[in-house]
Design a protein around this motif. Sequence first.
Motif, PDB file in Angstrom:
ATOM      1  N   VAL A 174      13.619   1.412  -1.006  1.00 16.98           N
ATOM      2  CA  VAL A 174      14.431   0.880  -2.104  1.00 16.98           C
ATOM      3  C   VAL A 174      13.529   0.344  -3.206  1.00 16.98           C
ATOM      4  CG1 VAL A 174      16.077  -0.913  -2.766  1.00 16.98           C
ATOM      5  CG2 VAL A 174      16.419   0.357  -0.627  1.00 16.98           C
ATOM      6  N   MET A 175      12.506  -0.424  -2.822  1.00 22.10           N
ATOM      7  CA  MET A 175      11.602  -1.006  -3.812  1.00 22.10           C
ATOM      8  C   MET A 175      10.787   0.078  -4.512  1.00 22.10           C
ATOM      9  SD  MET A 175      12.769  -3.881  -3.271  1.00 22.10           S
ATOM     10  CE  MET A 175      11.901  -4.680  -4.623  1.00 22.10           C
ATOM     11  N   LEU A 176      10.415   1.131  -3.786  1.00 21.68           N
ATOM     12  CA  LEU A 176       9.679   2.235  -4.407  1.00 21.68           C
ATOM     13  C   LEU A 176      10.555   2.956  -5.421  1.00 21.68           C
ATOM     14  CD1 LEU A 176       7.147   3.981  -4.594  1.00 21.68           C
ATOM     15  CD2 LEU A 176       8.000   5.316  -2.643  1.00 21.68           C
ATOM     16  N   GLY A 177      11.820   3.192  -5.053  1.00 18.99           N
ATOM     17  CA  GLY A 177      12.734   3.825  -5.993  1.00 18.99           C
ATOM     18  C   GLY A 177      12.926   2.997  -7.249  1.00 18.99           C
ATOM     19  N   LEU A 178      13.116   1.687  -7.075  1.00 19.54           N
ATOM     20  CA  LEU A 178      13.248   0.808  -8.239  1.00 19.54           C
ATOM     21  C   LEU A 178      11.965   0.787  -9.058  1.00 19.54           C
ATOM     22  CD1 LEU A 178      15.150  -2.222  -6.632  1.00 19.54           C
ATOM     23  CD2 LEU A 178      16.083  -0.522  -8.219  1.00 19.54           C
ATOM     24  N   GLY A 179      10.831   0.850  -8.377  1.00 17.24           N
ATOM     25  CA  GLY A 179       9.557   0.874  -9.091  1.00 17.24           C
ATOM     26  C   GLY A 179       9.388   2.121  -9.938  1.00 17.24           C
ATOM     27  N   ASP A 188      -1.230  -0.684  -9.731  1.00 24.75           N
ATOM     28  CA  ASP A 188      -2.003   0.525 -10.040  1.00 24.75           C
ATOM     29  C   ASP A 188      -2.200   1.367  -8.785  1.00 24.75           C
ATOM     30  OD1 ASP A 188      -2.217  -0.342 -12.648  1.00 24.75           O
ATOM     31  OD2 ASP A 188      -4.170  -1.306 -12.337  1.00 24.75           O
ATOM     32  N   GLY A 189      -1.776   2.624  -8.870  1.00 26.56           N
ATOM     33  CA  GLY A 189      -1.906   3.506  -7.724  1.00 26.56           C
ATOM     34  C   GLY A 189      -0.978   3.141  -6.579  1.00 26.56           C
ATOM     35  N   GLY A 190      -0.038   2.238  -6.846  1.00 22.61           N
ATOM     36  CA  GLY A 190       0.906   1.822  -5.811  1.00 22.61           C
ATOM     37  C   GLY A 190       0.352   0.814  -4.831  1.00 22.61           C
ATOM     38  N   TRP A 191      -0.781   0.143  -5.177  1.00 25.33           N
ATOM     39  CA  TRP A 191      -1.411  -0.768  -4.210  1.00 25.33           C
ATOM     40  C   TRP A 191      -0.492  -1.930  -3.840  1.00 25.33           C
ATOM     41  CZ3 TRP A 191      -1.998  -5.936  -4.772  1.00 25.33           C
ATOM     42  CH2 TRP A 191      -1.872  -6.476  -6.059  1.00 25.33           C
ATOM     43  N   ARG A 192       0.232  -2.452  -4.817  1.00 29.75           N
ATOM     44  CA  ARG A 192       1.094  -3.589  -4.518  1.00 29.75           C
ATOM     45  C   ARG A 192       2.242  -3.173  -3.596  1.00 29.75           C
ATOM     46  NH1 ARG A 192       5.564  -6.325  -5.403  1.00 29.75           N
ATOM     47  NH2 ARG A 192       5.459  -8.615  -5.651  1.00 29.75           N
ATOM     48  N   TRP A 193       2.759  -1.978  -3.814  1.00 30.21           N
ATOM     49  CA  TRP A 193       3.836  -1.494  -2.954  1.00 30.21           C
ATOM     50  C   TRP A 193       3.348  -1.367  -1.514  1.00 30.21           C
ATOM     51  CZ3 TRP A 193       4.625   3.220  -0.237  1.00 30.21           C
ATOM     52  CH2 TRP A 193       5.919   3.368   0.298  1.00 30.21           C
ATOM     53  N   TRP A 194       2.176  -0.775  -1.317  1.00 33.23           N
ATOM     54  CA  TRP A 194       1.636  -0.616   0.032  1.00 33.23           C
ATOM     55  C   TRP A 194       1.309  -1.959   0.672  1.00 33.23           C
ATOM     56  CZ3 TRP A 194       1.975   3.323   3.128  1.00 33.23           C
ATOM     57  CH2 TRP A 194       2.072   4.622   2.600  1.00 33.23           C
ATOM     58  N   ALA A 195       0.627  -2.818  -0.081  1.00 31.88           N
ATOM     59  CA  ALA A 195       0.144  -4.074   0.487  1.00 31.88           C
ATOM     60  C   ALA A 195       1.263  -5.089   0.719  1.00 31.88           C
ATOM     61  CB  ALA A 195      -0.932  -4.671  -0.418  1.00 31.88           C
ATOM     62  N   TRP A 200       2.800  -6.227   4.338  1.00 34.06           N
ATOM     63  CA  TRP A 200       3.078  -7.652   4.496  1.00 34.06           C
ATOM     64  C   TRP A 200       4.553  -7.920   4.773  1.00 34.06           C
ATOM     65  CZ3 TRP A 200       2.091 -12.214   5.962  1.00 34.06           C
ATOM     66  CH2 TRP A 200       2.865 -13.293   5.542  1.00 34.06           C
ATOM     67  N   SER A 201       5.433  -7.318   4.016  1.00 34.31           N
ATOM     68  CA  SER A 201       6.858  -7.627   4.151  1.00 34.31           C
ATOM     69  C   SER A 201       7.416  -7.205   5.498  1.00 34.31           C
ATOM     70  CB  SER A 201       7.648  -6.954   3.019  1.00 34.31           C
ATOM     71  OG  SER A 201       7.284  -7.497   1.777  1.00 34.31           O
ATOM     72  N   VAL A 202       6.977  -6.065   6.021  1.00 34.66           N
ATOM     73  CA  VAL A 202       7.456  -5.595   7.321  1.00 34.66           C
ATOM     74  C   VAL A 202       6.850  -6.417   8.448  1.00 34.66           C
ATOM     75  CG1 VAL A 202       7.457  -3.668   8.942  1.00 34.66           C
ATOM     76  CG2 VAL A 202       7.957  -3.261   6.527  1.00 34.66           C
ATOM     77  N   ALA A 203       5.503  -6.472   8.497  1.00 33.58           N
ATOM     78  CA  ALA A 203       4.838  -7.203   9.576  1.00 33.58           C
ATOM     79  C   ALA A 203       5.148  -8.692   9.519  1.00 33.58           C
ATOM     80  CB  ALA A 203       3.323  -6.971   9.500  1.00 33.58           C
ATOM     81  N   GLY A 204       5.127  -9.265   8.309  1.00 33.38           N
ATOM     82  CA  GLY A 204       5.415 -10.685   8.169  1.00 33.38           C
ATOM     83  C   GLY A 204       6.830 -11.035   8.578  1.00 33.38           C
ATOM     84  N   GLY A 205       7.795 -10.195   8.219  1.00 31.46           N
ATOM     85  CA  GLY A 205       9.177 -10.450   8.594  1.00 31.46           C
ATOM     86  C   GLY A 205       9.380 -10.430  10.102  1.00 31.46           C
ATOM     87  N   LEU A 206       8.817  -9.414  10.773  1.00 25.74           N
ATOM     88  CA  LEU A 206       8.948  -9.318  12.221  1.00 25.74           C
ATOM     89  C   LEU A 206       8.276 -10.502  12.918  1.00 25.74           C
ATOM     90  CD1 LEU A 206       8.297  -5.497  12.721  1.00 25.74           C
ATOM     91  CD2 LEU A 206      10.468  -6.694  13.071  1.00 25.74           C
ATOM     92  N   ALA A 207       7.069 -10.859  12.458  1.00 25.23           N
ATOM     93  CA  ALA A 207       6.335 -11.959  13.084  1.00 25.23           C
ATOM     94  C   ALA A 207       7.042 -13.296  12.880  1.00 25.23           C
ATOM     95  CB  ALA A 207       4.913 -12.022  12.522  1.00 25.23           C
TER      96      ALA A 207
END
Length: 441
Positions: A174-179, A188-195, A200-207
């Motif tokens: 969803v965030m990639l589509g909005l981006g 730049d190069g999608g680094w923020r989306w990946w990081a 962070w958002s997936v691993a951090g949410g689960l943890a």
Amino acid sequence: MSEPTTFTLACIVAGALLIAMTLGGSFIARLPLSAAMLYLGVGVAISPVGLGLLKLDALKNTVLLERLTEVAVLISLFTAGMKLEFRVRDGRWRIPVQLATVSMVVTVGAITALGVYVMKLPVGAALLLGAILAPTDPVLASDVQVANPGDRDRLRFGLTGEGGLNDGTAFPFVMLGLGLLGLHELGDGGWRWWAVDVLWSVAGGLALGWLLGTLVGRAILYLRMRHREALGSDEFIALGLIGLTYGLALLCHTYGFLAVFAAGLALRRIDEPTARPLPQPLPNPDETLSPAEQEASGAQAPAHMMRAVQRFNSQLESFVEVAIVLAVGVLVATTRFRTEVLWFIPALFLVIRPVAVVVGLLGTPVKGSQRRLMAWFGIRGIGSLYYLLYAINHDIQPALAQRLLSITLAVVVASVIAHGISVTPLMKRYEARKSGRQRRP
């Protein structure tokens, strides 16, 4: 129609429907239809195309509808987490994990390709459509989910876990589509989306969800079993943990849906035999405690708490299902459906979902009827509506919003009808075959 009158009518309709479902619930359960189909029919009946009692517009009431669907999904995700056992070496978890990742990617990719090459949508809009429709629904799929904590059936376990996980794993897309539409920073190069949006958002949410579910559950049990405190109000455990987890997850810029699912999973685990030993109950329980309070603070405290929380959550989930599906039925009257839904819906249900499931289940022990039923029961519902409203509230163009609304609402309505009609006979046939195989020497 004035707001007080609208609210009054809504209360009357909802109350009458809840009582009717209570009186005729056992009869309806034997019919080849789901409760959601009845709610949908009532919603259409009271909409402007029927009696004209209620009117909703998804493009005008977006904030209200987003919050309603958000709450519904949160309750359902927490409930789904509490239905599942989690053990590190449990091979069954490979099924929902692969469905929520591999099958998710295949589904998003296939819908994106159709959106770009057939529907002539921009890449960002097509990807957003894929992300909206890829997750299966934890709210409307209760008939094919795990029925009790001891249920080890791969079909039910896989569908329950998939519904719990993929409502969170869809968020990065969803965030990639909005981006790609210029409405979200990708870096730049999608680094923020990946990081940030992925790692962070997936691993951090689960943890975070796992940590909070474990800490809260153990703190309550410690107080009950060692000090005879924190007794009663089991309902507050569910509501409090959902609210605390979701709020902190958003504050930490992680995915709250995944966090709430993990919190339910962690809370459920404290009742498992293989979990870390719990504090032993004090001898000679206080005679002033009632029998229910003695059970809640004795050796059966974990099981008692799980039963109470699960019962409350199931009732709450049923209540929000009524409200949301009624709203969907009313929305049908104010939505202009495009002819493209006539071919898109069969393509999604009969081609994209089966292919995605086959690819996602590679390497798993799921075969035969279990695989076919997983391929069919890719139920779309409240989660897809939430992501659609989330995108609309992030200022996508009105024309695009109208088109995505047409497709998404049509898919949800078709899913409620098609899966609602087929769930009872298909699951009865599946259970009968399974019982027959178990009785064979």
